[in-house]
Write a protein that holds these residues in place. Structure first.
Motif, mmCIF file in Angstrom:
data_model
loop_
_atom_site.group_PDB
_atom_site.id
_atom_site.type_symbol
_atom_site.label_atom_id
_atom_site.label_comp_id
_atom_site.label_asym_id
_atom_site.label_seq_id
_atom_site.Cartn_x
_atom_site.Cartn_y
_atom_site.Cartn_z
ATOM 1 N N ASN A 1 -7.566 11.787 8.243
ATOM 2 C CA ASN A 1 -6.484 12.757 8.462
ATOM 3 C C ASN A 1 -5.314 12.109 9.196
ATOM 4 O OD1 ASN A 1 -7.857 14.839 7.170
ATOM 5 N ND2 ASN A 1 -8.824 15.558 9.078
ATOM 6 N N ARG A 2 -5.611 11.310 10.239
ATOM 7 C CA ARG A 2 -4.529 10.647 10.969
ATOM 8 C C ARG A 2 -3.810 9.643 10.068
ATOM 9 N NH1 ARG A 2 -8.481 10.289 15.006
ATOM 10 N NH2 ARG A 2 -8.759 8.051 14.593
ATOM 11 N N LEU A 3 -4.581 8.948 9.248
ATOM 12 C CA LEU A 3 -3.990 7.960 8.349
ATOM 13 C C LEU A 3 -3.083 8.628 7.319
ATOM 14 C CD1 LEU A 3 -3.880 4.993 7.531
ATOM 15 C CD2 LEU A 3 -5.927 5.364 6.130
ATOM 16 N N VAL A 4 -3.541 9.757 6.753
ATOM 17 C CA VAL A 4 -2.730 10.471 5.768
ATOM 18 C C VAL A 4 -1.436 10.949 6.412
ATOM 19 C CG1 VAL A 4 -2.593 12.545 4.333
ATOM 20 C CG2 VAL A 4 -4.669 11.136 4.320
ATOM 21 N N THR A 5 -1.520 11.496 7.629
ATOM 22 C CA THR A 5 -0.327 11.985 8.321
ATOM 23 C C THR A 5 0.665 10.856 8.548
ATOM 24 O OG1 THR A 5 -1.635 13.692 9.439
ATOM 25 C CG2 THR A 5 0.511 13.128 10.402
ATOM 26 N N ALA B 1 4.390 10.374 6.725
ATOM 27 C CA ALA B 1 5.608 10.266 7.530
ATOM 28 C C ALA B 1 6.419 9.034 7.118
ATOM 29 C CB ALA B 1 5.257 10.194 9.010
ATOM 30 N N ILE B 2 5.719 7.931 6.831
ATOM 31 C CA ILE B 2 6.418 6.704 6.412
ATOM 32 C C ILE B 2 7.076 6.915 5.069
ATOM 33 C CG2 ILE B 2 6.072 4.309 5.711
ATOM 34 C CD1 ILE B 2 3.790 4.164 7.759
ATOM 35 N N ILE B 3 6.361 7.586 4.145
ATOM 36 C CA ILE B 3 6.920 7.824 2.817
ATOM 37 C C ILE B 3 8.125 8.749 2.914
ATOM 38 C CG2 ILE B 3 6.468 8.914 0.578
ATOM 39 C CD1 ILE B 3 3.621 7.824 0.758
ATOM 40 N N GLY B 4 8.021 9.744 3.808
ATOM 41 C CA GLY B 4 9.144 10.646 4.006
ATOM 42 C C GLY B 4 10.369 9.911 4.487
ATOM 43 N N ASP B 5 10.190 8.958 5.389
ATOM 44 C CA ASP B 5 11.323 8.169 5.876
ATOM 45 C C ASP B 5 11.913 7.317 4.757
ATOM 46 O OD1 ASP B 5 10.998 9.235 8.385
ATOM 47 O OD2 ASP B 5 9.805 7.564 9.147
ATOM 48 N N ALA C 1 0.833 -1.209 0.000
ATOM 49 C CA ALA C 1 0.000 0.000 0.000
ATOM 50 C C ALA C 1 0.866 1.255 0.000
ATOM 51 C CB ALA C 1 -0.925 -0.007 1.215
ATOM 52 N N VAL C 2 1.908 1.261 0.842
ATOM 53 C CA VAL C 2 2.793 2.443 0.892
ATOM 54 C C VAL C 2 3.481 2.658 -0.452
ATOM 55 C CG1 VAL C 2 4.921 3.350 1.921
ATOM 56 C CG2 VAL C 2 3.155 2.335 3.381
ATOM 57 N N ARG C 3 3.913 1.585 -1.083
ATOM 58 C CA ARG C 3 4.585 1.694 -2.373
ATOM 59 C C ARG C 3 3.639 2.254 -3.432
ATOM 60 N NH1 ARG C 3 7.127 -2.547 -1.913
ATOM 61 N NH2 ARG C 3 5.558 -3.991 -2.746
ATOM 62 N N ALA C 4 2.386 1.782 -3.442
ATOM 63 C CA ALA C 4 1.409 2.273 -4.416
ATOM 64 C C ALA C 4 1.077 3.738 -4.170
ATOM 65 C CB ALA C 4 0.143 1.421 -4.351
ATOM 66 N N ILE C 5 0.951 4.124 -2.902
ATOM 67 C CA ILE C 5 0.652 5.528 -2.588
ATOM 68 C C ILE C 5 1.806 6.432 -3.012
ATOM 69 C CG2 ILE C 5 0.304 7.149 -0.673
ATOM 70 C CD1 ILE C 5 -1.212 4.897 0.771
ATOM 71 N N ASP C 6 3.035 5.993 -2.747
ATOM 72 C CA ASP C 6 4.207 6.788 -3.119
ATOM 73 C C ASP C 6 4.252 7.014 -4.637
ATOM 74 O OD1 ASP C 6 6.550 8.157 -3.031
ATOM 75 O OD2 ASP C 6 7.814 6.441 -2.513
ATOM 76 N N GLU C 7 3.956 5.983 -5.411
ATOM 77 C CA GLU C 7 3.986 6.119 -6.875
ATOM 78 C C GLU C 7 2.947 7.118 -7.352
ATOM 79 O OE1 GLU C 7 3.428 2.229 -8.390
ATOM 80 O OE2 GLU C 7 5.441 1.499 -7.822
ATOM 81 N N ARG C 8 1.743 7.088 -6.773
ATOM 82 C CA ARG C 8 0.685 8.004 -7.226
ATOM 83 C C ARG C 8 0.963 9.432 -6.778
ATOM 84 N NH1 ARG C 8 -5.319 5.800 -6.622
ATOM 85 N NH2 ARG C 8 -5.561 7.951 -7.435
ATOM 86 N N LEU C 9 1.540 9.574 -5.573
ATOM 87 C CA LEU C 9 1.894 10.932 -5.133
ATOM 88 C C LEU C 9 2.964 11.531 -6.032
ATOM 89 C CD1 LEU C 9 1.993 10.523 -1.232
ATOM 90 C CD2 LEU C 9 0.247 11.676 -2.606
ATOM 91 N N VAL D 1 -4.651 8.051 -0.529
ATOM 92 C CA VAL D 1 -4.600 7.206 0.669
ATOM 93 C C VAL D 1 -5.903 6.432 0.841
ATOM 94 C CG1 VAL D 1 -4.497 7.216 3.185
ATOM 95 C CG2 VAL D 1 -2.864 8.576 1.855
ATOM 96 N N VAL D 2 -7.045 7.115 0.706
ATOM 97 C CA VAL D 2 -8.336 6.450 0.888
ATOM 98 C C VAL D 2 -8.540 5.361 -0.156
ATOM 99 C CG1 VAL D 2 -10.827 6.778 0.776
ATOM 100 C CG2 VAL D 2 -9.418 8.423 2.029
ATOM 101 N N GLU D 3 -8.242 5.663 -1.422
ATOM 102 C CA GLU D 3 -8.475 4.684 -2.488
ATOM 103 C C GLU D 3 -7.565 3.455 -2.322
ATOM 104 O OE1 GLU D 3 -8.025 6.553 -6.238
ATOM 105 O OE2 GLU D 3 -9.695 7.960 -5.946
ATOM 106 N N VAL D 4 -6.302 3.686 -2.019
ATOM 107 C CA VAL D 4 -5.364 2.569 -1.931
ATOM 108 C C VAL D 4 -5.650 1.718 -0.693
ATOM 109 C CG1 VAL D 4 -2.948 1.920 -1.618
ATOM 110 C CG2 VAL D 4 -3.564 3.726 -3.238
ATOM 111 N N VAL D 5 -5.874 2.355 0.440
ATOM 112 C CA VAL D 5 -6.142 1.587 1.665
ATOM 113 C C VAL D 5 -7.421 0.781 1.522
ATOM 114 C CG1 VAL D 5 -6.736 1.788 4.112
ATOM 115 C CG2 VAL D 5 -4.836 3.125 3.175
ATOM 116 N N ARG D 6 -8.450 1.391 0.912
ATOM 117 C CA ARG D 6 -9.701 0.636 0.722
ATOM 118 C C ARG D 6 -9.484 -0.536 -0.223
ATOM 119 N NH1 ARG D 6 -13.031 4.492 -0.427
ATOM 120 N NH2 ARG D 6 -14.155 4.528 1.547
#
Length: 376
Positions: free
Chosen positions: A361-365, A369-373, A302-310, A320-325
């Motif tokens: 909002n908490r999930l996005v934050t 943070a994980i993507i930033g790391d 999920a993190v990898r897919a979100i990073d690519e779309r961002l 975040v909502v689309e990928v997590v769902r």
């Protein structure tokens, strides 16, 4: 009534053959002592058998055994076993084996199959225990006395064994189960059979329940031979179990616990020998470890897919909502749908949580943070 702690006396095949009456000889009987010959004696010669008979004639057998030490009790129990086993086989085992359709087993002790031999020894030990516990009055014909008590002794022995397994000693169906089954005669009979089954040592091969046997009984009971197959009975067993689970403590005490004492089914042939399936050994360690591993793998995806779309410029909240769902909110086909997760959404309401703005909002934050790391 207690039970004997003496070691089971296993019958030697040579000894059995030596005391079998010749072909075409007079059948004899328990009162003539032909089917219970005193020449079959335990280790130590004829003396222990004579001692048991003499103590029984004096009415002191039970009292002497009650205070006997370990070695003496074993000696007297072995002598009682030598007296009792031919009676049990002739009067109980042979009839039971014929009823079960085992004519070969009924033809002699030395021909008993392993499971039938175990039942025979259980019955003999029950009768020996009854003899050594209740022979408190003068007994002049020991074989006749034992024969008169066979039914009560073996029934009590079976009840004690069921009790030690945690099953109901007298399998009687509670009224609330019968009411839950709509007082259907066949389902009530099946539920009673299930109560009996969990309290016996017998197994159903690789199955939990003896569905083949019960499908035959269903045909006899209902007359519906066309609809009486193991598949139908399996569904009816589940119907009965659903009603019984209505009272969890009762179900755990009288169904699950005694059923768990049974020997685990063993495959009759190596797995994959016919189907070509690959044998996978049971993993050691934490049983929930595989679930944690799968969650970590899904989260990484999920993190990898979100990073690519961002990276492509999509809005963080929508991504975040689309990928997590998509990753966590659908149906799972691996380990997440197994016990103890018994609901459709094993992660505890993922789909519903994504409709809450504060949660998103908490999930996005957290994700950012994980993507930033990851990028640093």
């Amino acid at each position: 009534m207690g039970f004997s702690s003496a070691t089971t006396v296993r019958l030697d095949e040579a000894v059995i053959r030596s005391v079998r009456r010749p072909r075409n000889s007079s059948p004899g009987g328990v009162y003539a002592s032909r089917s219970a010959p005193s020449t079959v004696v335990p280790e130590g010669g004829e003396a222990p058998v004579k001692v048991v008979r003499e103590l029984a004639r004096e009415g002191r057998l039970a009292d002497v055994v009650a205070v006997a030490g370990g070695a003496e009790r074993v000696r007297l129990s072995g002598a009682a076993y030598a007296i009792v086993w031919p009676i049990v086989f002739a009067r109980v085992t042979r009839r039971v084996e014929l009823t079960r359709g085992h004519p070969h087993c009924a033809s002699g002790v030395e021909r008993l199959a392993d499971e039938c031999l175990d039942r025979f020894h259980d019955d003999v030990e029950s009768v020996v225990d009854d003899l050594l516990t209740n022979a408190r009055r003068p007994v002049f014909n020991l074989e006749a006395w034992v024969t008169g008590r066979l039914n009560a002794a073996t029934v009590n022995g079976h009840r004690r064994q069921r009790g030690r397994r945690g099953a109901l000693q007298r399998p009687r169906l509670p009224q609330w189960v019968a009411a839950g089954l709509g007082h259907d005669p066949w389902l009530i009979s099946l539920a009673t059979e299930m109560l009996v089954w969990v309290g016996v040592d017998a197994t159903a091969g690789s199955e939990v329940w003896p569905l083949e046997s019960w499908s035959h009984r269903r045909g006899l009971r209902t007359g519906d031979w066309a609809g009486s197959d193991p598949g139908v009975v399996a569904r009816e067993v589940e119907t009965v179990l659903t009603v019984m689970r209505g009272r969890p403590s009762w179900f755990e005490s009288y169904i699950e616990r005694p059923l768990g004492v049974k020997q685990a089914p063993v495959a009759v042939a190596p797995v994959g020998e016919v189907t070509g399936a690959i044998v996978k050994p049971l993993p050691l360690g934490d049983p929930d470890g595989s679930i944690d591993d799968e969650l970590l793998e899904l989260a990484s995806n999920a993190v990898r897919a979100i990073d690519e779309r961002l990276t492509r410029g999509d809005r963080a909240e929508e991504v975040v909502v689309e990928v997590v769902r998509a990753v966590f909110g659908g149906a799972f086909t691996s380990v997440l749908n197994r016990a103890p997760h018994a609901v459709a959404d094993p992660l505890g309401g993922v789909s519903g949580a994504l409709a809450n703005a504060a949660t998103v909002n908490r999930l996005v934050t957290t994700v950012m943070a994980i993507i930033g790391d990851r990028r640093s």
